[in-house]
Write a protein that holds these residues in place. Structure first.
Motif, PDB file in Angstrom:
ATOM      1  N   SER A 320       8.012   6.680  -4.936  1.00  0.00           N
ATOM      2  CA  SER A 320       9.093   7.581  -4.528  1.00  0.00           C
ATOM      3  C   SER A 320       8.665   8.548  -3.428  1.00  0.00           C
ATOM      4  CB  SER A 320       9.602   8.373  -5.734  1.00  0.00           C
ATOM      5  OG  SER A 320       8.545   9.133  -6.315  1.00  0.00           O
ATOM      6  N   LYS A 321       7.360   8.886  -3.362  1.00  0.00           N
ATOM      7  CA  LYS A 321       6.894   9.881  -2.397  1.00  0.00           C
ATOM      8  C   LYS A 321       6.327   9.217  -1.146  1.00  0.00           C
ATOM      9  CE  LYS A 321       5.826  13.447  -5.848  1.00  0.00           C
ATOM     10  NZ  LYS A 321       4.773  14.341  -6.387  1.00  0.00           N
ATOM     11  N   HIS A 322       6.563   9.883  -0.010  1.00  0.00           N
ATOM     12  CA  HIS A 322       6.120   9.348   1.277  1.00  0.00           C
ATOM     13  C   HIS A 322       4.602   9.221   1.345  1.00  0.00           C
ATOM     14  CE1 HIS A 322       6.071   8.568   5.585  1.00  0.00           C
ATOM     15  NE2 HIS A 322       5.181   9.521   5.715  1.00  0.00           N
ATOM     16  N   LYS A 325       2.857   5.985   0.332  1.00  0.00           N
ATOM     17  CA  LYS A 325       3.172   4.765   1.082  1.00  0.00           C
ATOM     18  C   LYS A 325       2.463   4.804   2.439  1.00  0.00           C
ATOM     19  CE  LYS A 325       7.439   5.947   0.284  1.00  0.00           C
ATOM     20  NZ  LYS A 325       8.894   6.084   0.224  1.00  0.00           N
ATOM     21  N   PRO A 326       1.128   4.756   2.452  1.00  0.00           N
ATOM     22  CA  PRO A 326       0.386   4.863   3.715  1.00  0.00           C
ATOM     23  C   PRO A 326       0.748   3.741   4.676  1.00  0.00           C
ATOM     24  CG  PRO A 326      -1.054   4.152   1.921  1.00  0.00           C
ATOM     25  CD  PRO A 326       0.235   4.562   1.293  1.00  0.00           C
ATOM     26  N   SER A 327       0.783   4.078   5.957  1.00  0.00           N
ATOM     27  CA  SER A 327       1.240   3.136   6.986  1.00  0.00           C
ATOM     28  C   SER A 327       0.287   1.961   7.190  1.00  0.00           C
ATOM     29  CB  SER A 327       1.446   3.869   8.311  1.00  0.00           C
ATOM     30  OG  SER A 327       0.239   4.499   8.715  1.00  0.00           O
ATOM     31  N   HIS A 328      -0.994   2.118   6.810  1.00  0.00           N
ATOM     32  CA  HIS A 328      -1.940   1.026   7.040  1.00  0.00           C
ATOM     33  C   HIS A 328      -1.834  -0.073   5.991  1.00  0.00           C
ATOM     34  CE1 HIS A 328      -4.129   3.531   4.100  1.00  0.00           C
ATOM     35  NE2 HIS A 328      -4.751   2.413   3.764  1.00  0.00           N
ATOM     36  N   ILE A 335       3.399  -1.998  -3.078  1.00  0.00           N
ATOM     37  CA  ILE A 335       4.015  -2.349  -4.366  1.00  0.00           C
ATOM     38  C   ILE A 335       2.944  -2.643  -5.412  1.00  0.00           C
ATOM     39  CG2 ILE A 335       5.290  -4.214  -5.506  1.00  0.00           C
ATOM     40  CD1 ILE A 335       7.130  -4.225  -3.024  1.00  0.00           C
ATOM     41  N   ASP A 336       1.927  -3.407  -5.024  1.00  0.00           N
ATOM     42  CA  ASP A 336       0.854  -3.751  -5.967  1.00  0.00           C
ATOM     43  C   ASP A 336       0.098  -2.514  -6.439  1.00  0.00           C
ATOM     44  OD1 ASP A 336       1.490  -6.427  -5.859  1.00  0.00           O
ATOM     45  OD2 ASP A 336       0.017  -6.900  -4.308  1.00  0.00           O
ATOM     46  N   SER A 337       0.035  -1.489  -5.584  1.00  0.00           N
ATOM     47  CA  SER A 337      -0.698  -0.275  -5.962  1.00  0.00           C
ATOM     48  C   SER A 337       0.051   0.573  -6.972  1.00  0.00           C
ATOM     49  CB  SER A 337      -0.976   0.574  -4.707  1.00  0.00           C
ATOM     50  OG  SER A 337       0.226   1.169  -4.217  1.00  0.00           O
ATOM     51  N   ASN A 338       1.325   0.206  -7.242  1.00  0.00           N
ATOM     52  CA  ASN A 338       2.124   1.034  -8.158  1.00  0.00           C
ATOM     53  C   ASN A 338       2.757   0.205  -9.275  1.00  0.00           C
ATOM     54  OD1 ASN A 338       3.215   3.581  -8.929  1.00  0.00           O
ATOM     55  ND2 ASN A 338       5.189   3.012  -8.065  1.00  0.00           N
ATOM     56  N   ARG A 339       2.162  -0.918  -9.603  1.00  0.00           N
ATOM     57  CA  ARG A 339       2.724  -1.745 -10.680  1.00  0.00           C
ATOM     58  C   ARG A 339       2.587  -1.077 -12.046  1.00  0.00           C
ATOM     59  NH1 ARG A 339       4.657  -6.686  -9.456  1.00  0.00           N
ATOM     60  NH2 ARG A 339       4.190  -7.493  -7.372  1.00  0.00           N
TER      61      ARG A 339
END
Length: 618
Positions: A320-322, A325-328, A335-339
């Motif tokens: 939900s937070k910007h 969601k790093p641009s790199h 998505i995988d980092s927040n399963r």
């Protein structure tokens, strides 16, 4: 149900007409040449394609045949698949014809059957539209059946069969328990011991699922083995079409543009309507690019509802937070980092109205521009429970409003000082208030001042577009007399064709930044315990206060707030804007005596408007 014996032979470009001789369900008596693929088959290069027409009884004006690509396979295999698909198609034709022939009040349920077969609400459709729906329904059914025919599931193992048996046992126990709770006749052995039996069944499946294949003890009663639901739950996690990587799912050839091209065309139309600098356009670009990255860039007419559902299933893990969601990182890496949902999940409203609100219009716009049937029209999508529900705005107490106003007045920036007061005394959206210019404000009636925000306005000597969310938002709204008393209306009029919040309007996305600054102001005022207490609460507070005034009706409150006129058709007749007497009620609406408004007197609006935000306040 009837079908004509012979049909015409038009085919699309790229399909050999000499091989498309017959697509009827009835085989003609004349012998086919040896090179013919056979009934319901045509050949395009080295690939086979199933082809069949809708019967006249359900086709209406639709002449387009149903076509399903079979790929490059041996002719005998293509022949077998075509026969199976033809059988399935005829069964679908019969069901649709029966549904179409029944009356609306038929006790067998005409409309539910039609909507089940054809997809979506069919009430009020003409025969041609129903024919198109029928074509879409049968085509999608055949494509689904082709996958099952081409890729049959492997035979179940003994362990898997045991797990299935466990699930059937749990269903039977639950049914008897439900009958007992409903006061109906039930199996006492199951209904009276439901929890104990279910627990034993689950433990038995956990320890030895194969044992569940043994005949039940005692002539049909459930055995005493141990059971566990975990084995059944694991078995339930079987991959389906929606779980596949949709970027690499095989799709039929098409001469229609790619999604990326269709999306660019759609955005170009929005730029023309809203202006290229609109923050909404940039947000739409971002969301559409994420869709392409996750689902792939395919011909626009080759997407299916499964693609949209797969996108939603993936996006439930979107943080939900910007900052999360790093641009790199790619979209899939994010998505995988927040399963595990450690970074919180996206809001359901953002998925439903934000992402789908821009993805679906691409298809509908392209269908009109490039002449094809919208493949995702009227699709019903399921949103995961992990997606957060929207937080409703909550009312602010008089004490908190005073805290908010006092904190704002202590700020050197005019938006901090005046935006909360305008929100409370006008009930208008933050985005609209941000784009106010001096010429918007006029004396509509004697001593009654109003503001009217048009989509195109002269600002600083140039014509500019301003985002108006709805038609109703463009109607004038009344400014409370208190804004006149403190000199704000007089000052605003002197600004002419300049913005009333000039520092905000110099930013790339004025409304978005205004929202960010308001959240900071609420936090600074100590209003941060409840996420429902935010700027939108001011709008609700004003509407609620107006509701308490018995002289002000619902219709007038809706017009002042910029809402559509609700109620029956009679309520929509008359003036679409407030009359003089109605406007006077809003201009003189009593202020809440528990709120200290005196702090707004003797303000230097010129100085406030000139003050630029310091870097640390941006």
């Amino acid at each position: 149900m009837s079908e004509s014996q012979f049909v015409s032979l038009p085919v699309s470009s790229g399909v050999s007409s000499q091989n498309a001789e017959i697509i009827s369900a009835n085989q003609p008596k004349t012998r086919r040449p040896r090179s013919s693929p056979g009934l319901y088959l045509i050949k395009t290069g080295s690939a086979y394609m199933f082809q069949m027409r809708l019967p006249k009884a359900i086709a209406g004006e639709v002449k387009r045949p149903i076509r399903v690509g079979l790929g490059v396979i041996p002719k005998p295999q293509a022949r077998k698949i075509a026969d199976k698909l033809a059988t399935i198609a005829r069964e679908k034709f019969e069901r649709i014809e029966i549904a179409m022939s029944k009356a609306n009040n038929d006790e067998n349920g005409f409309w539910p059957l039609m909507e089940d077969m054809l997809g979506g609400d069919v009430d009020g459709l003409d025969e041609e539209a129903k024919g198109k729906r029928a074509w879409q329904a049968v085509t999608m059914s055949l494509k689904s059946a082709l996958y099952d025919i081409s890729s049959p599931p492997p035979p179940s193992t003994a362990e898997e069969e045991g797990n299935f048996a466990m699930m059937r046992g749990l269903v039977q126990i639950a049914q008897e328990k439900a009958r007992k709770d409903a006061g109906e006749d039930y199996n006492k052995a199951l209904g009276d011991n439901a929890e104990l039996l279910a627990r034993r069944l689950v433990e038995r499946a956990k320890d030895d699922p194969v044992s569940l294949l043994m005949p039940p003890l005692g002539g049909g009663s459930i055995g005493k083995g141990k059971i566990s639901a975990r084995a059944g739950l694991v078995n339930a996690k079987v991959k389906t079409e929606v779980d596949k990587d949709r970027r690499f799912v095989e799709r039929e050839p098409s001469d229609k543009p790619l999604f990326s091209i269709a999306a660019s065309e759609y955005l170009a139309q929005r730029v023309t309507a809203m202006g290229e600098a609109s923050g909404d356009i940039k947000t739409a670009e971002m969301r559409l690019n994420i869709f392409v990255e996750l689902i792939g860039d395919h011909p626009i007419d080759r997407y299916t509802p499964t693609d949209l559902q797969a996108f939603i299933n993936l996006m439930q893990f979107w943080p939900s937070k910007h900052n999360d969601k790093p641009s790199h990182l790619s979209a899939r890496e994010i998505i995988d980092s927040n399963r595990d949902f450690s970074k919180k999940s996206i809001a359901k409203n953002t998925l439903q109205n934000g992402f789908m609100g821009v993805i679906k219009p691409v298809f509908s716009n392209a269908a009109t521009q490039h002449d094809f049937d919208n493949p995702v029209k009227n699709v019903a999508l399921k949103y995961p429970k992990a997606a957060r529900d929207a937080v409703s705005a909550e009312p602010l107490s008089a004490k908190k409003l005073t805290q908010l106003f006092r904190t704002g007045v202590q700020s050197p920036y005019i938006d901090d000082v005046m935006m909360p007061l305008l929100g409370l005394l006008t009930s208008r959206r933050l985005g609209l208030l941000t784009h106010l210019v001096g010429t918007d404000i006029t004396e509509k009636f004697d001593g009654i001042w109003v503001a009217e925000v048009e989509g195109i306005a002269m600002v600083g000597g140039k014509w500019v577009r301003r985002p108006i969310k709805t038609t109703e938002s463009g109607r004038y709204f009344v400014l409370h007399n208190f804004l006149v008393e403190i000199g704000y209306v007089e000052w605003a009029r002197k600004q002419g064709d300049n913005f009333l919040f000039p520092q905000l309007m110099q930013l790339a996305n004025p409304a978005k930044n205004a929202s960010k600054y308001m959240r900071r102001l609420f936090d600074k005022a100590g209003i941060k315990d409840s996420p429902g207490e935010r700027f939108h609460s001011l709008r609700g507070d004003y509407i609620s206060q107006a509701r308490e005034d018995k002289k002000i009706g619902e219709r007038e409150r809706r017009m002042q707030a910029g809402h559509a006129l609700g109620g029956d058709d009679h309520n929509k007749y008359g003036w679409k804007t407030l009359t003089e007497s109605e406007a006077e009620m809003f201009a003189t609406l009593p202020l809440n005596p528990k709120i200290d408004f005196s702090m707004f007197r003797d303000l230097d609006f010129d100085q406030l408007a000139k003050t630029r935000r310091r870097p640390e306040d941006l």
